[in-house]
Design an enzyme around this catalytic site. Sequence first.
Site, short mmCIF file in Angstrom:
data_model
loop_
_atom_site.label_atom_id
_atom_site.label_comp_id
_atom_site.label_asym_id
_atom_site.label_seq_id
_atom_site.Cartn_x
_atom_site.Cartn_y
_atom_site.Cartn_z
N GLN A 99 0.86 -1.19 0.00
CA GLN A 99 0.00 0.00 0.00
C GLN A 99 0.89 1.24 0.00
O GLN A 99 1.65 1.46 0.94
CB GLN A 99 -0.89 0.00 1.24
CG GLN A 99 -1.93 1.09 1.22
CD GLN A 99 -2.80 1.08 2.46
OE1 GLN A 99 -2.30 1.17 3.58
NE2 GLN A 99 -4.10 0.98 2.27
N TYR A 181 -5.96 10.20 5.26
CA TYR A 181 -4.60 10.56 4.88
C TYR A 181 -4.65 11.44 3.63
O TYR A 181 -5.73 11.83 3.18
CB TYR A 181 -3.76 9.29 4.73
CG TYR A 181 -3.67 8.52 6.04
CD1 TYR A 181 -3.09 9.13 7.16
CD2 TYR A 181 -4.22 7.25 6.19
CE1 TYR A 181 -3.05 8.47 8.40
CE2 TYR A 181 -4.18 6.59 7.42
CZ TYR A 181 -3.59 7.20 8.52
OH TYR A 181 -3.55 6.55 9.73
N ARG A 229 -7.59 2.05 -2.35
CA ARG A 229 -8.42 1.93 -1.14
C ARG A 229 -9.06 3.28 -0.85
O ARG A 229 -8.37 4.29 -0.70
CB ARG A 229 -7.59 1.47 0.06
CG ARG A 229 -8.41 1.49 1.35
CD ARG A 229 -7.73 0.79 2.52
NE ARG A 229 -8.29 -0.54 2.69
CZ ARG A 229 -8.21 -1.25 3.81
NH1 ARG A 229 -7.57 -0.80 4.86
NH2 ARG A 229 -8.77 -2.44 3.88
C1 LIG Z 1 -2.75 -2.88 13.46
C2 LIG Z 1 -3.54 -2.28 12.34
C3 LIG Z 1 -2.89 -1.48 11.41
C4 LIG Z 1 -3.60 -0.95 10.32
N1 LIG Z 1 -2.90 -0.26 9.35
C5 LIG Z 1 -3.54 0.08 8.21
C6 LIG Z 1 -2.81 0.57 7.10
O1 LIG Z 1 -1.57 0.64 7.11
N2 LIG Z 1 -3.52 0.93 6.00
C7 LIG Z 1 -4.87 0.81 5.93
O2 LIG Z 1 -5.47 1.15 4.90
N3 LIG Z 1 -5.58 0.31 6.95
C8 LIG Z 1 -4.95 -0.08 8.07
N4 LIG Z 1 -5.66 -0.69 9.07
C9 LIG Z 1 -7.09 -0.95 8.88
C10 LIG Z 1 -7.29 -2.37 8.32
O3 LIG Z 1 -6.69 -2.54 7.05
C11 LIG Z 1 -8.78 -2.73 8.21
O4 LIG Z 1 -9.38 -1.91 7.22
C12 LIG Z 1 -9.54 -2.56 9.52
O5 LIG Z 1 -8.80 -3.09 10.61
C13 LIG Z 1 -10.92 -3.25 9.46
O6 LIG Z 1 -10.77 -4.62 9.15
P1 LIG Z 1 -10.82 -5.78 10.29
O7 LIG Z 1 -12.13 -5.65 10.99
O8 LIG Z 1 -10.70 -7.05 9.49
O9 LIG Z 1 -9.65 -5.57 11.20
C14 LIG Z 1 -4.99 -1.19 10.19
C15 LIG Z 1 -5.64 -1.96 11.16
C16 LIG Z 1 -4.94 -2.52 12.20
C17 LIG Z 1 -5.66 -3.40 13.19
#
Ligand SMILES: Cc1cc2nc3c(=O)[nH]c(=O)nc-3n(C[C@H](O)[C@H](O)[C@H](O)COP(=O)(O)O)c2cc1C
Length: 359
Positions: A99, A181, A229
Site C-alpha cells: 500500500q 490521509y 483503497r
Molecule cells: C494494526 C492495524 C494497522 C492498520 N494499518 C492500516 C494501514 O496501514 N492501512 C490501511 O489502509 N488500513 C490499516 N488498518 C485498517 C485495516 O486494514 C482494516 O481496514 C480494519 O482493521 C478493518 O478490518 P478488520 O475488521 O478485518 O480488522 C490497520 C488496522 C490494524 C488493526
Amino acid sequence: MSLLFSPLTIRDTTFPNRLWVAAMCQYSAVDGVVNDWHHVHLAQFASGGAGAIISEATAVVPEGRISPEDAGLWNDDQVAAWAPITRSIRERGSVPGVQLAHAGRKASTYRPWADAQGSVPLTDGGWRAEAPSAVAYEGFAEPVAMTRERVAEVVSAFAAAARRAVAAGFEVLEIHAAHGYLIHEFLSPLSNERTDEYGGSLENRARLVLDIVRAIRAEVGGSVPVFVRFSATDSAPGGLVADDVAQVAAWAEEAGADLFDVSTSGLVAHQSIDVFPGYQVPHAAVVKKAVAAPVGAVGIITSGEQGEQILQAGGADVILAAREWLRDPHFGLRAATELGESASVWPEQYVRARRTPAS
Ligand SMILES: Cc1cc2nc3c(=O)[nH]c(=O)nc-3n(C[C@H](O)[C@H](O)[C@H](O)COP(=O)(O)O)c2cc1C
C-alpha cells in the site's frame, strides 16, 4: 467450489483465492527500512492461506509517514529490505502487494503504543505535516498547505515508489486514498479548502488520486494490478458519501485502476460510525454498482462462511481482513476447512494437522 477459494486474475496476476490480508501498519521500521519483524509478520499469512497480502501503508516520501517508525519506499535501501519479504510471500503461494501512502495532515504522530500521543514535535524527531489546506485534524498540529509544485512532486513520488515496489518484488500496488490521509484529505470537502484545480468540485478534489493512478500506470506499464483503497464515507455531516466515492472510483477505473478496496472514515475525529460484523459491506456494494472492476469488502469479517456469504450476495468480489489475521495467522486455513476446501489450501507441510472426516 466456494467463491472465497476461487482464483481471480487481474491483468498478469492470478490470485489463488479471494481471502486477503488488508494493510496493517507495524510502526516498527527504522528510517523507513523494514526488518525481520515485518518479514515474519507478513510471511506467516502466506503459510496461513492468504490469497494476497497487502503490506502496510508505505510512505512515498519521508514526510508522508504516519509515525517516524513507518515503512517507506523512497530509496533503494528500502527496496533491498523488502525484496526477501516479497520472495517469501511468493514462495509460499501468495501474492505480495504494497500500500503506497502519504499521511498528509495525520503524519508525524506517535505510534499507538507510545507513552505520548498526537503530533510528534520537531524536538522529538517529528516534522511539519503537509495537507491540501492548513486545516488541522482535531488535536493534531496544523499542517502546511501544499503548493501546486509540491502536489506535482508528490504525484511523481508515488510513481517513483511504484517503480521501486515492482523492483522489490511486489506484484500488486494499492494506492491509499482512505482513512483521512493525504489523498482522502484532497477528496473530502471537510479538509480541502483549495481554490485551485485541486479544490472545489468533486472532479477537482478527485484530481490528485486520478493524477496518481495515471502516473503509476505510466510508470509500471500494463501488467501490474493497481488498486485504490477508498473511505466510502466520512461518517460526518458535510463529508463524502458513498455516491461521491463511487463516482471517483468510476473515474479512477477509466484512469487505469483495477480494483477498489472499500473502507470508511478516518478523516475527522468527530465521525460517528455504527460498527458491526460486515459493517462496510454495504459501502462496497455501492461502489461495485458504479464500476466494472472487482471490489473488495473489509471490516469485521472473521470467518470463511461470513466471507463466502458476502461474495455469494454479490456485494463484493474479494474479502480483505486485518485483525482476524493477527488473532489467527492461519485464518485462511481455518476458513478453507470451514468451506470444505482444505485439500487445496493447506500447505503439504501442515497436512498432518488438517482436520479430515476420518480424524
Ligand atoms: C494494526 C492495524 C494497522 C492498520 N494499518 C492500516 C494501514 O496501514 N492501512 C490501511 O489502509 N488500513 C490499516 N488498518 C485498517 C485495516 O486494514 C482494516 O481496514 C480494519 O482493521 C478493518 O478490518 P478488520 O475488521 O478485518 O480488522 C490497520 C488496522 C490494524 C488493526
